[in-house]
Each structure stands twice: as C-alpha cells, then as structure tokens.
Enzyme design. Structure first.
Site: not given
Lengths: 308, 308
Positions: A104-106
C-alpha cells in the site's frame, strides 16, 4: 506474524512471494469475457475478472509459497468495486494459510498514519464495536515523513502482532534520484536503513524483527550493504524477473541462515502464460503456467543460495 | 484545473482550503446517533455519520472557499463503506463548484503510479468503456521513488487538465529526519523543490503550473526559501491552526500577486464547535461554527497579506 512468515518459508523452502498485481492486460480473454457477460464492461465486471484470475492463481500456487503481495493500486484503480475485490483477495489468501503483504506504500503525518494503520492492520472503533477493515498481515510504508509518520504503524503492529516493510531502496530506475543522495558521505537509503534497524529493535519476533525493509532486486550491491545495516530486518525484494533481477544477484540479501529476505515476483508469475517459456500451457491453463513459473523461481533462488 | 483553482481563489478572496478529515471524535453525538440508529454501530454507520457531517460543513462554507481537501485515510480506515463516502464527498463538493484536492499521498514505481493516477485523476479502461473511479481534481503525491514514480501522475494530469501537490517539506515535527538532510550543503526538501519546479515547467496553466508542492505552515523559513525555488508552483500549506501555524507566518509562502499558496485547515474548521471561541454555537450548530471559523481564518490570512 513475522514468526508465521518465517515458519511458512521454512515449511515451503521458498523465500518468495507472489505479487497479485492483476492488470487487465494480464487476464486471459475467457476470464474477462465471462466477467463482462455477468456484469457488463463495468468496474464491477473488471473487479469480477480480477477476482476469478486471482483465485485461480492462488488455488494453483498456495501450497508452494509462504506469502502473497497484492498491490492495492491495481485494485484502487477500479474504484470501490476494485477495493472490494482487494479485500476478498486478502481474506481468501489468509484462509489458504498465506501471509498477506498489502503493498500500500502509505505514509502520512501522525494521526493520519494512525488511520491508515488501523484501516489496514488494526481495528477501527465504531461506537462500542470494533472492525478490522482490510486486515492484511503486513503492509509497505513510505518513510519520507520520518518517525512520526512511521510510529503509528509500529504501534498497531505491536498490538496486533503484525508487521511492516518500509521503503528503503526501491527497484525502479530513478529510485536513486533522492534515495542515493549522499548525506555526510552516506546515501539516504542507508540512513533510512539504519532507522529501520532502530525501529525494529524492540519489535522482535523469535528470530527476526517484524519491522522489515523494501530493497529492490535491481540493486544487489546496495542489498549487500543494507543486509549488514539491518541484520534482523526481513527484506522484501521486488524487481525479480520482469524488472531484471536473477537468483544469483540476490544471495546477499539473505543472511547465512538462508533467511532474512523474501523475493517478490508479480508479472513473471501471474502472467507466466504470456511468456514463451510457459506458452505451452495456453491462456486457458494460466494457473498451471503460474505454478510452473513458481517452481522455476524457487529452484533458481534455492540453487543460488546453495551455491553461494 | 489550476486555472479554476486560481479563479476560485480570486472570486472568494480566500486562499484557503478546508480539510475534510472527519475523525469520528469530531462528529457531534446527534449525527452519530442518527447514523447508528439507521445502520447500527457498523462501518456503514460510521460512513453515514461522516457523510452527514461533511455535507453540513460543505453546505455552510462552500460559498466562502475555493477548495476542499478530503484526507482519504480518514475514509479508508472504515474500509469500503468509508471509501464510498469519500467518493460521495468528492462528487458533492464538485457539484458545489469546489476544487477537490484528494490528499492521498500515493507514490510507487512507474506502472503502479500509473494505476493510482488513473484511479484518482484519470479514466480506467474496461473493455471498450472508460470510467473515472474517484475523479478528484488534484492529488498529493509522495516523491521518495523519484521521477519515474511521479511522471505517470503528470502524464494523466496533462491529459485530464488536473494537477498535483508533491510532498516537499511536510508539517509534522519529525519531517526533518530525512527531508532536512544536507546533500552538498543543500537540504533534501530543496532538491525535491527544484524537481517540482522542473516537472512543472511544461505543465503551465495561465499563471501557475499545475504541478504544485506541499510545504508545512510549521516551517515558515523553509516556505520562504522554497517559494523562490519554485516561483510558478502553487504551494499547498498544511499545519495552519491546530498544528500551530498562523497567518503572519505564512505571508512568505505567497507571491507578490497574493497568489501561489493555499492554506489548509482541517480540525480548526471542521471541529470548530469544540473550541472555546466557537462553543456558543453548540454541537447542534456545528456547521455555523465551521462557517465562523472559515471567516476568521480568511480574515487572519488576508490581514497578514495586506500588512506584509
């Protein structure tokens, strides 16, 4: 969850993860035709095609692999129907005993990172009730905002016994633009790697920390250096296969125990039937092509580890 | 869309954006009670409460403001029902003539960034049809992966006449951990700022580029320096109010024309009724409290700009 990941890797002998990044162009025509027949050429139709595609690949590979990594962008691009299938995929893979890494690379400021952490790894409160909205086992996190962007994820991991892979050195060609910049003679990715090691210190499973790192297969020398900087961090290694990484390039991402890294392949597995090597399976047996590609990938990496 | 943002700012005389970051704790009890009555204490109930809360705030403020910035994390934490209300909020605000900045802070390698770009700003193809899944006007983007993570967003912006705000210097206390590190004597955020200026060069609207930057109100000196580095970039300035920024600190984020920056306040506006200054409105008139807070914020910033 890091212990389950290690157990799954030991049981399968396969330090690999299958990236469930189902672009529509990867999905065989007959799957898409059946989905559009049912739901039309709509977002729901696309989502149904993705679901049927994922399910077949998981059914044909789950006994060989420890984990999957669905890339949420490939679902999010189809809006809410896509995200429903993201969730359905997470749940299905977990039922099959797989560890699920939500790619998700949040990453945001404190209270906002907390909301992402709760939504993807933890439980959100509604009145007197609690819900686990997406409920992955691990997620990937972008560190650009620093500790107070990462800590809320770590807090939820501690509570839920889950884990993170923090972007350190990404696999793409221009990752060096910022990540390789030298700070007092040391590249930024190494500074981030040091932070990952630090964050991971009080987040230990039995053998490894549940705070891991992402380091691209396309940068084996950096992987070698980062392995030493973060000895207890599991390294998620994207970029194998389609992006150019090979088993022999990857041995230094692993520790002497043969653990400490897990290599991702997405297109190379899920769209294997489109490659010459697996063309004999044909689109109708795309799941068998994926299984064969998984077996070859395991043999490549295992061979490289044995011969290092 | 940058031209519409500039027009809206000129028309309202208000270089501000209201952050629609609806934590449940901000929502008055009577709104939550009504939503739970209808849907139970469920994710759907939470989403309904958020929707009713947002709608009232938008209805009471839309004529005063040029833009809103929904923070997707606050919706995503409630899973798919939350994301449905994110979309509903985007659509409603656009109907009201507002520019919608999706605060999504996405960023990934090329083809994955392309999927996010298509999902949030562009159109996704399903067979012979096209859909605009989330359809914001601008989104925020994380630059850690470098040009090939950002370019797919720019490509979609060019096609759709939309825009970006790229994280340069974020408002949180630990933003300096990586962003302030010196590279050949120059901080990383400045290097990113130079890239933003470069990316923006062939993305010009009438007066400003549609490739903008995020620079926190909490770092006014850096804002001053970055204003010069990126003269044609619009700067989205979070951190006003609750995070500590004040109008007088912000004048140097603006150009001499009084344009070039848009200051965000989230909690300070949407939870105004909880502050002493607006307590007289009471929870039942929370929308009026938000309107009063917007008026005060506009006066603060306009006053600071007039007296600089």
């Amino acid at each position: 969850m890091i212990n389950k990941l290690v157990e799954n890797i030991k049981r399968t002998g396969a330090p690999i993860v299958v990236g469930l990044d189902p672009k529509l162009e990867f999905i065989p025509e007959h799957i898409k035709a059946a989905a559009y027949e049912k739901f039309g050429e709509t977002l729901e139709g696309a989502a149904e095609a993705i679901w049927q595609f994922n399910k077949e690949i998981v059914d044909k590979t789950y006994d060989l692999i420890p984990a999957v990594k669905p890339q949420v962008a490939m679902y999010e691009q189809f809006g809410v129907p896509g995200l429903l299938v993201f969730k359905k995929t997470v749940d299905y893979c977990k039922e099959k005993g797989l560890v699920v890494i939500g790619d998700i690379k949040r990453g945001d400021i404190g209270s906002t990172s907390a909301a992402y952490a709760v939504g993807h790894l933890g439980k959100v409160k509604v009145g007197s009730r609690e819900y686990a909205p997406f409920d992955e086992d691990f997620v990937t996190v972008n560190p650009y905002l620093g500790s107070d962007g990462v800590n809320p994820f770590i807090d939820v991991c501690k509570e839920e016994k889950k884990g993170l892979f923090i972007l350190v050195k990404t696999s793409n060609p221009s990752s060096g633009e910022f990540q390789d910049q030298l700070i007092d003679g040391k590249p930024l990715y190494e500074l981030v790697g040091e932070k990952v090691a630090k964050w991971g210190e009080d987040c230990m499973g039995d053998e490894y920390s549940y705070i891991g790192a992402v380091v691209g297969a396309t940068y084996p020398e950096m992987g070698k250096a980062l392995r030493k900087v973060m000895p207890k961090a599991f390294i998620l290694v994207p970029g194998y296969g389609a992006q150019g990484g090979k088993g022999k390039d990857l041995v230094h991402f692993f520790n002497e125990d043969g653990l400490g890294a897990i290599v991702n392949s997405s297109r190379g597995i899920i769209a294997a039937y489109k490659q010459e090597a697996y063309a004999k399976f044909g689109p109708e047996n795309f799941g068998d092509a994926s299984r064969a590609a998984v077996e070859d990938m395991i043999a490549d990496i295992r061979g490289a580890l044995e011969n290092r």
